[in-house]
Design an enzyme around this catalytic site. Structure first.
Site, PDB file in Angstrom:
ATOM      1  N   ASN B  77    -100.479  46.824 -82.353  1.00  0.00           N
ATOM      2  CA  ASN B  77     -99.865  48.049 -81.689  1.00  0.00           C
ATOM      3  C   ASN B  77    -100.603  49.301 -82.311  1.00  0.00           C
ATOM      4  OD1 ASN B  77     -97.792  50.100 -83.254  1.00  0.00           O
ATOM      5  ND2 ASN B  77     -97.871  47.906 -84.263  1.00  0.00           N
ATOM      6  N   SER B 137     -96.072  53.882 -94.416  1.00  0.00           N
ATOM      7  CA  SER B 137     -96.746  52.574 -94.102  1.00  0.00           C
ATOM      8  C   SER B 137     -97.230  52.343 -92.601  1.00  0.00           C
ATOM      9  CB  SER B 137     -96.184  51.327 -94.609  1.00  0.00           C
ATOM     10  OG  SER B 137     -94.787  51.520 -94.062  1.00  0.00           O
ATOM     11  N   CYS B 138     -97.245  53.434 -91.874  1.00  0.00           N
ATOM     12  CA  CYS B 138     -97.606  53.255 -90.341  1.00  0.00           C
ATOM     13  C   CYS B 138     -99.093  53.454 -90.505  1.00  0.00           C
ATOM     14  CB  CYS B 138     -96.903  54.252 -89.611  1.00  0.00           C
ATOM     15  SG  CYS B 138     -97.598  54.139 -87.910  1.00  0.00           S
ATOM     16  N   ASN B 202     -94.877  46.733 -93.643  1.00  0.00           N
ATOM     17  CA  ASN B 202     -95.276  47.211 -92.336  1.00  0.00           C
ATOM     18  C   ASN B 202     -96.433  46.454 -91.812  1.00  0.00           C
ATOM     19  OD1 ASN B 202     -95.809  49.150 -90.254  1.00  0.00           O
ATOM     20  ND2 ASN B 202     -94.496  50.722 -91.524  1.00  0.00           N
ATOM     21  N   CYS B 345    -100.449   4.727 -85.326  1.00  0.00           N
ATOM     22  CA  CYS B 345    -101.580   5.667 -85.000  1.00  0.00           C
ATOM     23  C   CYS B 345    -102.385   5.344 -83.543  1.00  0.00           C
ATOM     24  CB  CYS B 345    -103.020   5.162 -85.933  1.00  0.00           C
ATOM     25  SG  CYS B 345    -104.574   5.883 -85.457  1.00  0.00           S
ATOM     26  N   CYS B 348    -107.320   8.655 -82.213  1.00  0.00           N
ATOM     27  CA  CYS B 348    -107.766   9.619 -81.698  1.00  0.00           C
ATOM     28  C   CYS B 348    -109.060  10.322 -82.730  1.00  0.00           C
ATOM     29  CB  CYS B 348    -107.038  11.095 -81.595  1.00  0.00           C
ATOM     30  SG  CYS B 348    -106.440  11.628 -83.253  1.00  0.00           S
ATOM     31  N   CYS B 351    -108.654  12.474 -88.009  1.00  0.00           N
ATOM     32  CA  CYS B 351    -108.791  12.571 -89.270  1.00  0.00           C
ATOM     33  C   CYS B 351    -110.076  12.411 -89.702  1.00  0.00           C
ATOM     34  CB  CYS B 351    -107.594  11.779 -89.875  1.00  0.00           C
ATOM     35  SG  CYS B 351    -107.789   9.966 -89.055  1.00  0.00           S
ATOM     36  N   CYS B 381    -106.173  15.717-100.777  1.00  0.00           N
ATOM     37  CA  CYS B 381    -106.173  17.252-100.368  1.00  0.00           C
ATOM     38  C   CYS B 381    -105.337  17.170 -99.386  1.00  0.00           C
ATOM     39  CB  CYS B 381    -107.642  17.548-100.165  1.00  0.00           C
ATOM     40  SG  CYS B 381    -108.340  16.776 -98.647  1.00  0.00           S
ATOM     41  N   CYS B 388    -103.741  15.503 -88.074  1.00  0.00           N
ATOM     42  CA  CYS B 388    -103.198  14.620 -87.315  1.00  0.00           C
ATOM     43  C   CYS B 388    -102.126  14.774 -86.235  1.00  0.00           C
ATOM     44  CB  CYS B 388    -102.762  13.156 -88.275  1.00  0.00           C
ATOM     45  SG  CYS B 388    -101.728  12.141 -87.249  1.00  0.00           S
TER      46      CYS B 388
END
Ligand SMILES: Cc1cc2nc3c(=O)[nH]c(=O)nc-3n(C[C@H](O)[C@H](O)[C@H](O)COP(=O)(O)OP(=O)(O)OC[C@H]3O[C@@H](n4cnc5c(N)ncnc54)[C@H](O)[C@@H]3O)c2cc1C
Ligand SMILES: Cc1cc2nc3c(=O)[nH]c(=O)nc-3n(C[C@H](O)[C@H](O)[C@H](O)COP(=O)(O)O)c2cc1C
Ligand code: SF4
Lengths: 424, 417
Positions: B77, B137-138, B202, B345, B348, B351, B381, B388
């Protein structure tokens, strides 16, 4: 080659959502202002609100919204003609296709069970007793609303199991037995007592009930199967839809195997008969006097039946049932064009051409309409007998489960105002 | 009956029936809006920032960020503070307090000199506000004596906080900007100046997109644009980080925190509470969906408390802070390789692609059967688990300890949605 759906008789045909796919579907919802879906649910189940709760990750809140409005929320999720109610109204249709509201409702009510939620609570005990005759959706909804308000309720059911059409009509691949049992289990937990195998008018008179209870509710449904006056109608192998379906459900389908079944009719009940016959192994054909376009059956149901490989023949009316040794061996029909003729080999002929009230006179003073339906005062569900109320199929001539739920609720409130002296 | 727990909480000595407040912005900028919000269930209101400076806004003033099928994950904004006269705003605050005496009203103010801060503080106190929030903070103010530049200047923060606090008996909140590397400094300066609480964050300075035909970033205001404040779901991770920084900073022990930034659901709310916020503020969620979102916040937090056996928000405010530590303190002795449920599964291969191109080539792909299989190269990891598309197909498997490390029980996340 085309694929045919081999859905087994006792297995639910529609796949459930997972939490992730439910969220994906809920994310399609436009979260409308004054949601039109909510306006079009007779029972006020408020899909606009419960889908918003799913979207904002509050599935338990969604379950509360559904259950508080509709004690048969899990049943309705599976059997409502949503394409003619909430989903028809869905604004998303203006973009592509409606939100799958029924399936989302099923997801939420399934989660409600997984979470072990007990949403409905018994109200503070009131010293008044109500008898509900019949244990179909209308009585269940009426009894639950009364029990939640603290009234003592006893349900009288002529059959060995409660549930009405839910238990003895709608096929298991659309409505598994466990779902009906769970919903009825919740109503039992509210303190509603069930007296099974008790037929009012035979085992106990309506007068007797009236004297034992402060009010009586009639939710009798339509259990008179209609059979046309045709040559061969008394042969073994000819059924009315309600008899056929309840026998199939009673025996898990074991006792009704046939080689070739012919179903007459074009409504949901005809579709249920056709899938049952097909799933029980019969070569199945539906014969309907009008066109597919005119058929009152739910589009999803017609598709399901077609996917099973059931054949449809339109614009023929039955003329004769052929028999051998007292058993059905064939079926004849005449084209509505006045020329065509049809002759099918068959060992089962099932008429799904509507249900009628069962011929049982509960009381001479109970006023009926010319269609033999129970006459009520539309404003408060009261019948011609003081303290006796009625709703559901036996009054409206046969509509839907969700309509029965809605009527059961309003009847319960009418009974409450009668009992608290607010009404005459 | 729908479950409803007691969500009431004391913030700055004021009782809020629940911690959910409108944050200062257009969502709480006139009487009818505030009344509708309070009736919908919001616990309190931070009114749109009032200043001696009156904004003269541009048109249009917003842009959104989309990600694939999801529109509006972030919001930019170009709005400044209130564009209404001080008198009109004060009247509105008075009327809200009169008709909703039990709903706390926080007046947000912004001055450009100590004198203005003092004046504003006196006026809103007079009008019946319960708390004052200083807007430091604006990011789209046009003067460096106002806006988020102030929030990064310790001197100004201290001075303005002091001018405000000395002019009122009400508790003062300092609303901080995230447009800095370290929030603790300005926060401390505000407290030194007399503020009693910190609210954050903000909006984040941003350019959300560039119109590639007009060669201009968006929103396009007569062919030009400006850097503007980013808010909404996309900034929640940044906000949570600052909340935790504030809550864990020793010198701010005991200073109450109000959390702001991307709150839409009860779950977001609980996350802010778990990291130490005791008051919560929302704008973008309301701009997108309306005041009604508070219904599911109230209901959802109630169910969460019921599940966990909490009776009050106090039971869990800050509960996740002890488990937030330095990266140097994390257990590096084990790995949690994934297991793939080949039955569920759908084949696709996402992975496989991610593991190959961005991780450790630890997934073998059976092209014939279209199925992945995890090899012992997996380092745990969990990239594949996050990629997935099917819920529950890839999950953490057995914990393995690295060579020579001592085995001990470890806590890992096993529930994914
Ligand atoms: C085969 C079939 C499929 C349908 N499919 C759908 C669908 O998919 N979706 C949908 O919305 N609607 C469907 N309907 C319609 C819907 O089931 C009914 O509208 C609804 O069940 C009506 O509820 P009710 O309680 O009025 O009657 P019922 O469900 O018929 O219940 C009435 C009960 O009263 C009992 N009873 C009757 N007389 C007595 C007595 N004298 N003493 C004791 N007990 C008595 C009966 O045994 C029965 O259990 C279907 C109907 C049928 C027949
Ligand atoms: C259109 C708009 C106007 C805003 N105006 C103000 C303001 O006047 N004063 C203020 O302190 N914050 C203002 N903000 C910032 C919000 O109060 C809030 O801190 C920020 O948007 C992050 O929260 P959110 O993600 O819930 O929107 C504004 C935000 C938006 C989107
Ligand atoms: S949101 Fe309202 S004020 Fe803004 S452009 Fe649309 S109509 Fe105009």
């Amino acid at each position: 080659m085309s694929t045919v759906n081999k859905a087994p008789y006792l297995e639910e045909a529609v796949q459930p959502f997972t939490p992730r796919t439910a969220m994906e579907e809920a994310a399609r919802c436009l979260l409308c202002h004054e949601p039109p879906c909510s306006d079009s649910c007779p029972a006020g189940t408020n899909p606009g609100k419960f889908i918003r709760s799913i979207r904002f990750r509050n599935v338990k809140g969604a379950a509360e919204t559904i259950r508080e409005a509709n004690v048969l929320g899990g049943v309705c999720a599976r059997v409502c003609p949503t394409d003619k109610l909430c989903e028809e109204a869905c604004s998303r249709t203006g973009i592509d296709r409606p939100i799958e509201i029924g399936r989302l409702q099923r997801f939420v009510t399934d989660q409600e069970k997984i979470f072990g939620m007990e949403i409905l609570k018994k109200g503070p005990a009131k010293n008044k007793k109500i008898a509900c005759v019949g244990s179909g959706p209308v009585s269940l909804a009426c009894a639950a609303a009364l029990a939640a308000a603290g009234y003592q309720v006893v349900i009288y059911e002529q059959k060995p199991e409660p549930g009405g059409v839910l238990t003895y009509g709608i096929i298991p691949s659309r409505l598994p037995k466990e779902v009906v049992e769970q919903e009825i289990g919740r109503i039992k937990k509210l303190g509603v007592e069930f007296k099974l195998g008790a037929k009012i008018g035979r085992d106990l008179s309506l007068e007797a009930l009236k004297s034992q209870f402060d009010a009586v509710f009639l939710g009798l449904g339509l259990w008179g199967g209609k059979l046309p006056a045709l040559e061969g109608i008394d042969l073994k192998g000819v059924y009315s839809a309600v008899d056929y379906l309840s026998q199939a459900k009673d025996s898990g389908g074991r006792e009704l195997a046939a080689e070739r079944a012919v179903i007459i009719g074009g409504g949901d009940v005809a579709m249920d008969c056709a899938s049952t016959a097909k799933q029980l192994g019969a070569k199945t054909t539906i014969v309907y006097r009008r066109t597919l376009e005119d058929a009152p059956a739910n589009a999803a149901e017609v598709k399901f039946v077609q996917s099973l490989g059931v054949g449809f023949i339109f614009q023929f009316t039955p003329s004769k049932i052929l028999g051998k040794d007292g058993k059905v061996c064939g079926f004849e029909a005449k084209g509505t064009d006045g020329e065509s003729e049809l002759r099918l080999k068959a060992d089962q002929v099932i008429f799904a051409i509507g249900q009628a009230p069962e011929e049982i006179l509960l009381s001479e003073k109970l006023e009926l309409t010319d269609k033999k339906l129970i006459k009520i005062n539309d404003e408060n569900h009261s019948t011609s007998l003081k303290g006796v109320f009625a709703a559901g199929d036996a009054v409206n001539g046969g509509k839907t489960v969700v309509q029965a739920v809605a009527e059961g609720k309003t009847a319960a409130f009418a009974i409450m105002s009668y009992l608290t002296g607010e009404a005459k | 009956m729908a479950l409803k727990k007691d969500l009431s909480i004391n913030y700055l000595g004021v009782k809020f029936e629940n911690p959910f407040c409108l944050s200062s912005s257009p969502v709480g900028s006139d009487y009818d809006m505030c009344a509708k919000a309070l009736e919908a269930g919001w616990g309190g209101i931070v009114f749109k920032t009032i200043g001696i400076f009156i904004a003269d806004e541009v048109s249009p003033r917003f842009d959104i960020v989309n990600k694939e099928g999801h529109p509006f994950v972030g919001f930019k904004n170009l709005e400044q503070i209130s564009d209404k006269s001080v008198e009109a705003n004060l009247k509105c605050i008075e009327k809200i307090k009169k008709n909703f005496p039990h709903k706390p009203m926080i007046a947000s103010v912004m001055g450009s000199s100590p004198e203005e801060w003092k004046q504003l503080a006196e006026m809103v106190t007079q009008a019946g506000a319960d708390i004052i929030e200083c807007n430091f903070s604006c990011p789209q103010m046009t003067s460096h004596t106002m806006g988020s530049d102030v929030g990064t200047n310790l001197e100004l923060v201290r001075e303005y906080s002091r001018a405000t606090s000395q002019a009122t008996k009400l508790p003062v909140i300092a609303k901080m900007t995230p447009n800095l590397t370290n929030i603790e400094g300005p926060a401390l300066a505000a407290i030194e100046g007399g503020a009693k609480s910190i609210s954050a964050i903000n909006t984040v300075k941003s350019i959300t997109s560039v119109d590639t035909d007009l060669f201009c970033s968006v929103p396009v205001v007569d062919g030009k644009s400006a850097i503007g404040g980013y808010s909404g779901a996309a900034i929640k991770p940044i906000a949570l980080r600052f909340i935790a920084n504030l809550a864990q900073y020793d010198k701010l022990k005991g200073v109450e925190i109000s959390g702001i930034g991307g709150i839409e659901t009860w779950r977001d709310a609980v996350e802010f509470l778990l990291l130490g916020a005791r008051n919560l503020q929302v704008t973008t969620g309301i701009m997108q969906y309306g005041y009604r979102i508070v219904e599911d916040m109230i209901s959802g937090v109630s169910h969460y408390m019921d599940e966990k056996g909490f009776n009050s928000l106090e039971d869990f405010i800050g509960k996740a802070l002890t488990n937030l530590t330095g990266a140097d303190n994390l257990n590096r002795d084990y790995k949690a390789p994934v297991k793939i449920n080949a039955e569920a599964c759908i084949g696709c291969g996402r992975c496989y692609i991610s593991c190959y191109d961005a991780a450790h080539q630890a997934i073998d792909w059976d092209g014939e059967k279209r199925r992945p299989a995890v090899s012992d190269r997996c380092v745990g990891c969990h990239l594949c688990l996050n990629v997935c598309p099917v819920q529950g197909v890839i999950l953490p498997g057995e914990i393995e300890f690295k060579e020579g490390r001592t085995k001990r029980p470890v806590t890992i996340k096993t529930k994914y949605e």
